[in-house]
Design an enzyme around this catalytic site. Structure first.
Site, PDB file in Angstrom:
ATOM      1  N   HIS A 178      -4.136   6.445  -1.990  1.00  0.00           N
ATOM      2  CA  HIS A 178      -5.017   6.914  -0.917  1.00  0.00           C
ATOM      3  C   HIS A 178      -4.290   7.191   0.393  1.00  0.00           C
ATOM      4  CE1 HIS A 178      -4.783   2.553  -0.710  1.00  0.00           C
ATOM      5  NE2 HIS A 178      -5.138   2.612   0.549  1.00  0.00           N
ATOM      6  N   LYS A 224      -5.629  -9.037  11.786  1.00  0.00           N
ATOM      7  CA  LYS A 224      -7.089  -9.039  11.855  1.00  0.00           C
ATOM      8  C   LYS A 224      -7.544 -10.165  12.788  1.00  0.00           C
ATOM      9  CE  LYS A 224      -6.401  -6.636   7.887  1.00  0.00           C
ATOM     10  NZ  LYS A 224      -5.073  -6.396   7.320  1.00  0.00           N
ATOM     11  N   ASP A 233      -6.999 -15.561   0.653  1.00  0.00           N
ATOM     12  CA  ASP A 233      -6.530 -14.399   1.398  1.00  0.00           C
ATOM     13  C   ASP A 233      -7.376 -14.420   2.668  1.00  0.00           C
ATOM     14  OD1 ASP A 233      -6.083 -11.960   2.497  1.00  0.00           O
ATOM     15  OD2 ASP A 233      -6.389 -10.804   0.665  1.00  0.00           O
TER      16      ASP A 233
HETATM   17  N1  F0G Z   1      -5.853  -8.915   2.606  1.00  0.00           N
HETATM   18  C1  F0G Z   1      -6.949  -8.339   3.119  1.00  0.00           C
HETATM   19  C2  F0G Z   1      -8.294  -8.927   2.846  1.00  0.00           C
HETATM   20  C3  F0G Z   1      -6.821  -7.192   3.908  1.00  0.00           C
HETATM   21  O1  F0G Z   1      -7.914  -6.628   4.408  1.00  0.00           O
HETATM   22  C4  F0G Z   1      -5.532  -6.667   4.164  1.00  0.00           C
HETATM   23  C5  F0G Z   1      -5.359  -5.473   4.973  1.00  0.00           C
HETATM   24  C6  F0G Z   1      -4.418  -7.317   3.609  1.00  0.00           C
HETATM   25  C7  F0G Z   1      -4.624  -8.444   2.831  1.00  0.00           C
HETATM   26  C8  F0G Z   1      -3.019  -6.821   3.822  1.00  0.00           C
HETATM   27  O2  F0G Z   1      -2.596  -7.102   5.101  1.00  0.00           O
HETATM   28  O3  F0G Z   1      -2.212  -4.870   6.164  1.00  0.00           O
HETATM   29  O4  F0G Z   1      -1.254  -6.956   7.128  1.00  0.00           O
HETATM   30  O5  F0G Z   1      -0.335  -6.029   5.043  1.00  0.00           O
HETATM   31  N2  F0G Z   1      -6.295  -4.714   5.268  1.00  0.00           N
HETATM   32  C9  F0G Z   1      -6.231  -3.536   6.111  1.00  0.00           C
HETATM   33  C10 F0G Z   1      -7.552  -2.826   6.086  1.00  0.00           C
HETATM   34  C11 F0G Z   1      -5.076  -2.640   5.888  1.00  0.00           C
HETATM   35  O6  F0G Z   1      -7.627  -1.731   6.673  1.00  0.00           O
HETATM   36  O7  F0G Z   1      -8.523  -3.350   5.546  1.00  0.00           O
HETATM   37  P1  F0G Z   1      -1.544  -6.177   5.908  1.00  0.00           P
END
Ligand code: F0G
Length: 458
Positions: free
Chosen positions: A450, A258, A215
């Site tokens: 949440h 990200k 991931d």
């Molecule tokens: N994997 C990780 C490690 C993440 O941090 C996130 C999203 C996702 C998958 C999912 O991706 O949002 O594009 O569908 N993290 C955001 C956060 C939402 O605020 O940490 P996504």
């Protein structure tokens, strides 16, 4: 004198921010049922809710937007992105998706069935959500050091190989469709995984013939930490490190919001053509044809450029230094923050900040609301609300850590903004003993509660 550190970019366009009064914020947060996701963005002064999709694109990315090819099939934008992904990750096949969880949905549809077990290092909540939605189980094999916020360990995202091997040994191979390694590990505090650990996980996986997927939302930040902290990598550049990291995986899911510094987008990449064929069917069903998968051509162009920019050393150095700057300021004031600092955020240890609040009263959420009331800064709870209920027993899951995450968007805020946040939280710290009560849940959704939960004062 040694020249001081400074940002590797300058500002070409600005977006005004509005300050608010404490009276206004008291009204707004009450109307939002004490859930910071319910606030309107103009009710927030500095928004540290997430680093996801909130970054500032560069002039080069905006230029790429104008060159987007919006053909339904076989667009030049698709090939541009395919080349960038192959060059940076080494994976020959890829499927575009509209964001990270969509990549999870497509890949897991092709690989995970009811009753399966998916070991990994503190799976992110959407990853876990997509696993549990399929009545499979995510098994956390993170090293124990990750759960002590005061302990100095360079790679708190690492997988404990004994925990992992136990799962692989005690279960039928058919029940374990993949191991997921999250780089950096968001749920354990934006903490990196070492190259050695990635290599060791690969070796173990090979012994048991189990595929490994990363991931990869923050893979470039992970590579930066490897360069800075791991022996043997100081002289390698970020791209070389990234290529080696992915050489230990069979594939990856990506939230491009990200480390690829775009506002929307994602993808899956893999080595195996047969898996690509199987996953393509679900991509077409859920996302769109395989040459756009929920993204417009212009967005694929900006994403391709973002992958290159996001893996430049100077940019990453600016990024990680800004996060650490905020961390140092808070630490200097005595605020209990997770150490070492993560890549994308500072995690405040709410249990140590507010020891008088019982965990049932949502400690980290209480701190998040206090910080908002103090300053208009919006952070996010990584605690009991996020941990949700056990899907079988429906009991609350109380996580070991109650964290307030101050997540820094990429290339958006200045050092003055960091100073403002540091003073705001320090002020809350100075009056922490006056905070006597937390919150109770009034309304919640059956999964991923949440986002929409409604609260009242306990
Ligand atoms: N994997 C990780 C490690 C993440 O941090 C996130 C999203 C996702 C998958 C999912 O991706 O949002 O594009 O569908 N993290 C955001 C956060 C939402 O605020 O940490 P996504």
């Amino acid at each position: 004198m040694k020249l001081p550190f400074s940002e590797s970019y300058k500002i070409k366009m600005v977006e005004p921010l509005r300050r608010s009064t404490r009276r206004e914020r008291e009204q707004w947060i009450k109307e939002a049922k004490y859930n910071l996701f319910n606030l309107r963005s103009d009710q927030v002064f500095i928004d540290l809710l997430t680093d996801s999709g909130t970054g500032a694109m560069s002039d080069r990315q905006w230029a790429e937007i104008m060159l987007g090819d919006e053909s339904y099939a076989g667009s030049s934008s698709y090939y541009k992105l395919k080349n960038a992904i192959r060059e940076i990750t080494g994976f020959p096949h890829f499927l575009p998706t509209h964001q990270g969880r969509a990549a999870e949905n497509v890949l897991f549809s092709a690989m995970i069935k009811e009753g399966d077990l998916i070991p990994g290092n503190s799976h992110f909540d959407t990853t876990k959500g997509h696993i549990e939605y399929r009545r499979a189980k995510a098994i956390d094999c993170t090293i124990d050091e990750a759960f002590d916020t005061t302990l100095d360990h360079p790679f708190k995202g690492n997988i404990n190989l004994e925990k992992l091997e136990k799962v692989l040994k005690e279960n039928n191979r058919e029940k374990i469709p993949m191991i997921i390694v999250t780089v950096t590990c968001n749920s354990s505090g934006g903490q990196p995984v070492s190259m050695k650990n990635l290599r060791d996980v690969r070796k173990l996986a090979d012994m048991y013939e189990i595929p490994v997927f990363f991931d990869s939302a923050r893979f470039a930040e992970n590579a930066y930490f490897i360069k800075i902290r791991e022996k043997g990598y100081a002289d390698k550049n970020i791209r070389e490190i990234v290529l080696e990291m992915f050489s230990y995986a069979d594939g990856m899911t990506m939230s491009s919001k990200k480390d690829a510094i775009v506002n929307m987008g994602g993808f899956i990449a893999m080595r195996d053509k047969e898996l690509f064929n199987r996953a393509s069917i679900f991509n077409i069903l859920f996302e769109g044809f395989i040459s756009y998968g929920g993204m417009s051509g212009r967005d694929m162009n900006a994403l391709a450029m973002g992958l290159y920019e996001g893996t430049e050393f100077d940019y990453l150095e600016t990024r990680i230094n800004q996060v650490a700057y905020l961390g140092e300021k808070l630490k200097e004031h005595g605020v209990p923050v997770q150490y070492p600092f993560g890549g994308h955020a500072i995690f405040v240890d709410a249990k140590r900040f507010l020891p008088q609040i019982p965990q049932e009263e949502l400690i980290a959420q209480t701190l998040a609301v206090e910080l908002y009331l103090e300053s208009g800064v919006r952070g996010v709870e990584i605690g009991t609300l996020l941990a949700d209920r056990d899907p079988e027993t429906r009991e609350n899951r109380y996580p070991e850590l109650e964290l307030l995450r101050l997540t820094i968007p990429r290339r958006v805020y200045t050092r003055d903004h960091m100073d403002y946040v540091a003073v705001a939280l320090s002020n809350v710290y100075d009056r922490r003993e006056l905070i006597r009560k937390g919150f109770v849940i009034v309304n919640e959704a059956p999964i991923l509660r949440h986002f929409t939960v409604e609260l009242d004062r306990a």
